[in-house]
Design a protein around this motif. Structure first.
Motif, short mmCIF file in Angstrom:
data_model
loop_
_atom_site.label_atom_id
_atom_site.label_comp_id
_atom_site.label_asym_id
_atom_site.label_seq_id
_atom_site.Cartn_x
_atom_site.Cartn_y
_atom_site.Cartn_z
N SER A 154 0.81 -1.23 0.00
CA SER A 154 0.00 0.00 0.00
C SER A 154 0.84 1.27 0.00
O SER A 154 0.31 2.38 0.15
CB SER A 154 -0.94 0.01 1.22
OG SER A 154 -0.20 -0.05 2.43
N GLY A 155 2.16 1.15 -0.20
CA GLY A 155 3.03 2.32 -0.24
C GLY A 155 3.34 2.76 -1.65
O GLY A 155 2.60 2.47 -2.60
N SER A 156 4.46 3.46 -1.81
CA SER A 156 4.82 4.03 -3.11
C SER A 156 5.09 2.95 -4.16
O SER A 156 4.79 3.15 -5.34
CB SER A 156 6.04 4.94 -2.97
OG SER A 156 7.14 4.23 -2.46
N PHE A 157 5.62 1.80 -3.73
CA PHE A 157 5.85 0.72 -4.70
C PHE A 157 4.53 0.21 -5.27
O PHE A 157 4.39 0.04 -6.48
CB PHE A 157 6.63 -0.43 -4.05
CG PHE A 157 6.84 -1.59 -4.99
CD1 PHE A 157 7.79 -1.51 -5.99
CD2 PHE A 157 6.05 -2.73 -4.90
CE1 PHE A 157 7.97 -2.57 -6.88
CE2 PHE A 157 6.23 -3.79 -5.78
CZ PHE A 157 7.19 -3.70 -6.78
N GLY A 158 3.55 -0.01 -4.40
CA GLY A 158 2.25 -0.49 -4.86
C GLY A 158 1.56 0.48 -5.79
O GLY A 158 0.84 0.06 -6.71
N GLN A 159 1.77 1.79 -5.57
CA GLN A 159 1.16 2.79 -6.44
C GLN A 159 1.56 2.58 -7.90
O GLN A 159 0.78 2.86 -8.81
CB GLN A 159 1.58 4.20 -6.01
CG GLN A 159 0.91 4.68 -4.74
CD GLN A 159 1.27 6.12 -4.46
OE1 GLN A 159 2.38 6.56 -4.70
NE2 GLN A 159 0.32 6.87 -3.95
#
Length: 339
Positions: A154-159
């Motif tokens: 749910s962080g920047s990687f998932g975005q």
């Protein structure tokens, strides 16, 4: 010009701000006046020496892996870019140095920023976007119709990873915090597991692909949800023999990485799963694909509202790695771009 440099590996995240020469460019390079550079997990790994087996930098080395800025000089053989272009890039592993007022980089590693993003938010794209793209296409070699799980996604990687994975026809499941749930469901996530309410290893099974963002403590739990024949790629576990061979390392280094990664290879093999490790590389053509996707899907990566300048670098590093941030932390170099 000012640059953030590492004098020696250390655990205290100690760096220095030095005056160095503005780089001169080769025929195939451009000179970029840096607007913003992002602090990424790679900075901590570089400063502490955790990646020196993969890339051992001669000291002092200018730090920084991704940046945005304006092209101010173009090499003689460069056709793809012009002075005044607003661009972004992930610098090559062997020639990092985004934490400086100017950077020379091969033009084929650079592309113009997405039309839907400002310079600030664009800075948060290259490293994460390329990591997601390379993990999906090169390490996992995903096939449409199969299932992907991203731990703590749910962080920047998932975005970046979620819309990429959906565009490749995957069923996407992530675990994450409560506050990000609605936003990720809107991005098209097929199943969102709130880790405050349930454990993914108790509710999932028969997953084809896993992207591990949490490390060794989660590895066996991640393997337990996978089907035989699946693949798991880690962003932070140990490199292994497959990684060393792919990088074309020497026999000695390959043997070393074989030993370092063998416990992960062994555990994965026992489950009938292939283990991969990724250390993201610069790639301009892939960055163009990611740029198109960002424009098409109107993806806007999260950037922390607190922006630092170069003289605040140690405070910025402490904030990034020891406190709770709200998106990527940026260092501003070009004061023409307002906070």
């Amino acid at each position: 010009m000012k640059a953030v440099q590492l004098q020696k590996y250390n655990k205290d995240l100690k760096v220095t701000v030095n005056e160095i020469s503005v780089p001169t460019i080769q025929a195939d390079e451009v000179l970029i006046k840096v607007a913003y550079a992002a602090i990424t997990p790679l900075e901590k790994l570089t400063i502490t020496g955790a990646v020196k087996l993969i890339q051992d930098y001669p000291k002092p080395v200018t730090l920084g892996n991704e940046l945005s800025g304006t092209v101010v000089e173009v090499g003689q053989s460069v056709q793809s870019l012009a002075v005044g272009n607003v661009v972004y890039t992930r610098l090559p592993i062997t020639r990092i140095g985004a934490f400086a007022e100017y950077v020379a980089v091969k033009a084929d590693l650079v592309t113009t920023i997405p039309k839907n993003l400002d310079v600030k938010s664009a800075t948060a794209v290259p490293l994460t976007g390329l990591t997601a793209y390379q993990a999906l296409t090169e390490e996992l070699e995903v096939e449409a119709g199969k299932t992907l799980f991203i731990s703590s996604g749910s962080g920047s990687f998932g975005q970046m990873a979620v819309p990429l994975a959906k565009s490749m026809g995957l069923k996407v499941i992530i675990s994450g915090n409560t506050r990000a749930k609605e936003a990720f469901l809107e991005k098209g996530v097929d199943q969102y597991i709130d880790y405050t309410e349930e454990n993914y290893w108790e509710v999932l099974s028969d997953v084809d692909y896993v992207i591990d963002t949490l490390g060794p403590k989660e590895f066996e739990k991640e393997l337990s949800i996978m089907k035989s024949g699946g693949k798991i790629v880690s962003l932070i576990n140990a490199p292994n023999k497959a990684f060393a061979e792919k990088q074309g390392f020497s026999k000695f280094k390959t043997l070393l990485f074989t030993l370092v990664g063998q416990k992960f290879d062994r555990k994965a093999k026992a489950q009938g799963v292939a283990y991969r490790f990724i250390f993201v590389r610069a790639d301009g053509e892939q960055l163009k694909v990611i740029t198109d996707m960002i424009e098409r899907e109107n993806i806007v990566p999260a950037v922390d509202p607190r922006i630092f300048n170069i003289d605040e670098i140690e405070t910025a590093l402490d904030y990034t790695f020891n406190q709770r941030t709200n998106g990527k932390v940026l260092i501003q170099f070009d004061t023409e771009y307002a906070h």
